[in-house]
Design an enzyme around this catalytic site. Structure first.
Site, PDB file in Angstrom:
ATOM      1  N   GLU A 102      -4.165  -0.498   2.002  1.00 17.73           N
ATOM      2  CA  GLU A 102      -5.199  -1.542   1.982  1.00 17.73           C
ATOM      3  C   GLU A 102      -4.641  -2.706   2.785  1.00 17.73           C
ATOM      4  O   GLU A 102      -3.697  -3.370   2.337  1.00 17.73           O
ATOM      5  CB  GLU A 102      -5.501  -1.963   0.540  1.00 17.73           C
ATOM      6  CG  GLU A 102      -6.038  -0.839  -0.327  1.00 17.73           C
ATOM      7  CD  GLU A 102      -7.393  -0.328   0.126  1.00 17.73           C
ATOM      8  OE1 GLU A 102      -8.174  -1.116   0.676  1.00 17.73           O
ATOM      9  OE2 GLU A 102      -7.653   0.872  -0.060  1.00 17.73           O
TER      10      GLU A 102
ATOM     11  N   CYS B 284      -8.011 -11.115   1.488  1.00 14.75           N
ATOM     12  CA  CYS B 284      -8.139 -10.151   2.592  1.00 14.75           C
ATOM     13  C   CYS B 284      -9.584 -10.068   3.058  1.00 14.75           C
ATOM     14  O   CYS B 284      -9.843  -9.812   4.218  1.00 14.75           O
ATOM     15  CB  CYS B 284      -7.638  -8.785   2.156  1.00 14.75           C
ATOM     16  SG  CYS B 284      -8.381  -8.247   0.606  1.00 14.75           S
TER      17      CYS B 284
ATOM     18  N   ASN C 229      -1.099 -12.623  -2.577  1.00 17.63           N
ATOM     19  CA  ASN C 229      -2.318 -13.456  -2.658  1.00 17.63           C
ATOM     20  C   ASN C 229      -3.103 -13.250  -3.951  1.00 17.63           C
ATOM     21  O   ASN C 229      -3.688 -14.189  -4.467  1.00 17.63           O
ATOM     22  CB  ASN C 229      -3.197 -13.244  -1.422  1.00 17.63           C
ATOM     23  CG  ASN C 229      -3.746 -11.846  -1.307  1.00 17.63           C
ATOM     24  OD1 ASN C 229      -3.075 -10.877  -1.667  1.00 17.63           O
ATOM     25  ND2 ASN C 229      -4.934 -11.710  -0.809  1.00 17.63           N
TER      26      ASN C 229
END
Ligand code: NAD
Length: 521
Positions: free
Chosen positions: A245, A279, A149
């Site tokens: 993460e 995110c 992303n």
């Protein structure tokens, strides 16, 4: 646009990885993946290069990495263009969310690394005749496994920090976005960074796990919670330190005293930036019932004004979705929500092909049990919900397995801070969204199932080193100690008297206690 793909070279001899433009479906280039054996050889080369690199003073490593900042600044247009092509996002978004943050992060850490990584004194509160310090030494070879992303800003921040910390870096990019990583390697060539120090290892997901099994010294993983758990399991079994993460389902709270234009603007940017594939996207809004209708009207109006399409052909505000499977998930979440009573106020369906598009979508009449409110959408979906108090907003925000970011909009700073302190999230922003990933000095971290560690920040750089503890004498150490053998009842009584003088209620204090233990008059 006249981008050349000459940099796609030095590949392996494994399976083909095809890079597509998600906004058109056109093939951009095909990259040969690495075989396991090629990855093993890369690891050996990295080990060798790291030894020489680690021997350089921090200031010299920082000076060399700074060249990358200059090369990137010089060539940012072609990097933004490639990000637009391979990642489907508009050029401005590529600049402000990917390239600018890396230029700034490199400037920040190359400027401060010497200070951050210098020996850190630990004052000893009791044993004053000795002193301790932490000596930060590189970990060795670091493996970065990154998502699609933000194919530049996420891994390259870690690459820059890893190199400055004295590590060699192996980078296994997401298989949907190998070109941006290979382009970065080309920029590193120009910056004079040894090809073995930063190596791109294209391959499918499991290759990342194989490299961990081969024995690296640190793993930096960014991706979904499901894959993160698998990677963390391997790291745990092999006792390899790692940072994780992971996913998010970030809430945004709007109180009745908030500036509604500010809140609406931030909500729309936070939900639809990068087509919602962030995110830390705004994935749930809890607005006070007193201002809900007014806020919703503003959000709907702004969302309707968004221009979606191929950023190469036109100026658009929202580009394509990178992963076709994610597009399917987004579509399914909307369909199910509607079947369960949700109302689509804007969007709600796929965009016209040939690329992979989903319209920016605002949903009302949603409930907590719907997938669109519970599970990460990772696409342009915005469920808007009403609450009747701050308390309810906090409770519903925290009712999630995730805890990456959270956002509060209020015109009353103490009220906003009171709410912020009670939200279970690695970062809470007041009256703004998303941007702390671009602040290199702040920790980026997830609570609950959004992660186990931090990247960025001074401590994040130190974490890429092993903190060796060294303890030394200040005054010459006498040739005896009351704590050494031979043990005796007499010495026990003396130490015990010292302990009482030190720690009993109303005790005489440190100096007296130590004097009595060491028999100093
Ligand atoms: P993903 O978990 O599918 O893939 C991430 C990386 O892991 C890719 O490089 C992939 O090839 C690799 N991988 C896949 N299977 C593997 C395996 N078995 N062993 C080792 N590596 C493997 O995630 P994605 O779809 O690329 O990215 C989207 C997810 O990433 C979302 O959940 C998003 O929230 C999360 N994300 C989190 C952050 C953060 O900072 N917390 C940032 C960006 C994205």
């Amino acid at each position: 646009m006249s981008i050349s793909f000459d940099f796609v070279r030095n590949q392996g001899s494994g399976k083909d990885i095809t890079s597509y433009n998600p906004a058109t479906g056109d093939v951009l280039a095909t990259v040969k993946g690495f075989t396991s054996e090629e990855a093993r050889q890369a690891l050996l080369r990295a080990r060798k290069a790291q030894k020489t690199w680690a021997a350089l003073p921090v200031a010299e490593r920082a000076r060399r990495v700074k060249n990358f900042q200059y090369v990137l600044t010089e060539r940012m247009d072609e990097v933004c263009e490639l990000i637009m092509l391979e990642n489907g996002k508009p050029m401005q978004e590529a600049l402000e969310t990917e390239v600018l943050p890396i230029i700034d992060l490199t400037a920040y850490f190359t400027g401060r690394a010497e200070k951050i990584l210098k020996d850190q004194k630990i004052p000893l509160h009791l044993i004053k005749y000795r002193r301790s310090f932490i000596n930060y030494r590189p970990r060795g070879v670091m493996l970065i496994i990154s998502p699609w992303n933000f194919p530049f800003t996420i891994p390259i921040g870690a690459v820059v920090m890893g190199l400055i910390a004295g590590n060699a870096v192996l980078h296994k990019p997401a298989s949907l976005t190998p070109l941006i990583a290979l382009k970065t390697r080309e920029l590193m060539d120009e910056a004079g960074i040894d090809p073995d120090l930063y190596q791109v290892i294209p391959g499918a997901g499991p290759l990342g796990s194989e490299i961990i099994e081969m024995g690296v010294d640190y793993v930096n993983f960014t991706g979904s919670t499901a894959v993160g758990k698998k990677v963390a399991e391997i790291c745990g079994r092999k006792l390899i330190p790692s940072s994780m993460e992971l996913g998010g389902k970030d809430p945004l709270i709007v109180t009745q005293d908030a500036d509604l234009d500010l809140a609406a603007g931030a909500i729309v940017w936070g939900a639809f930036c990068n087509a919602g594939q962030v995110c830390a996207s705004v994935e749930r809004v809890y607005a006070h019932t007193a201002i809900y209708d007014a806020l919703l009207a503003k959000v709907v109006e702004r969302t309707k004004a968004l221009r979606m399409g191929n950023p190469v052909q036109a100026e658009v505000d929202m580009g394509a979705m990178v992963d076709i499977h994610q597009l399917d998930i987004v579509e399914k979440q909307v369909q199910e929500a509607v079947e369960q009573g949700a109302t689509v106020l804007v969007g709600g369906k796929r965009g016209e092909g040939p690329g992979q598009f989903f319209e920016p979508t605002v949903l009302a009449d949603v409930t907590e049990d719907m997938e669109v409110v519970k599970e990460e959408s990772f696409g342009p979906l915005l469920p808007m919900m009403r609450v009747s108090s701050d308390e309810e907003a906090i409770e519903r925000s925290n009712n999630s397995i995730y805890g990456l970011n959270a956002y509060v909009f209020s015109s009353d700073p103490s009220r906003a801070r009171f709410i912020a302190r009670r939200l279970d999230a690695g970062t809470v922003m007041i009256n703004e969204v998303l941007i702390t990933h671009a602040c290199p000095e702040t920790p980026w971290q997830g609570a609950k199932q959004s992660g186990t560690s931090k990247v960025h920040s001074d401590q994040g750089l130190r974490d890429l080193c092993f903190p060796y503890h060294i303890n030394e004498e200040i005054v010459p150490q006498p040739s005896w100690s009351p704590f050494w053998q031979p043990y005796s009842r007499k010495m026990y009584d003396r130490i015990a008297a010292g302990v009482r003088t030190l720690y009993a209620k109303g005790a005489g204090g440190k100096l007296e206690g130590l004097k009595s233990m060491f028999r100093i008059k």
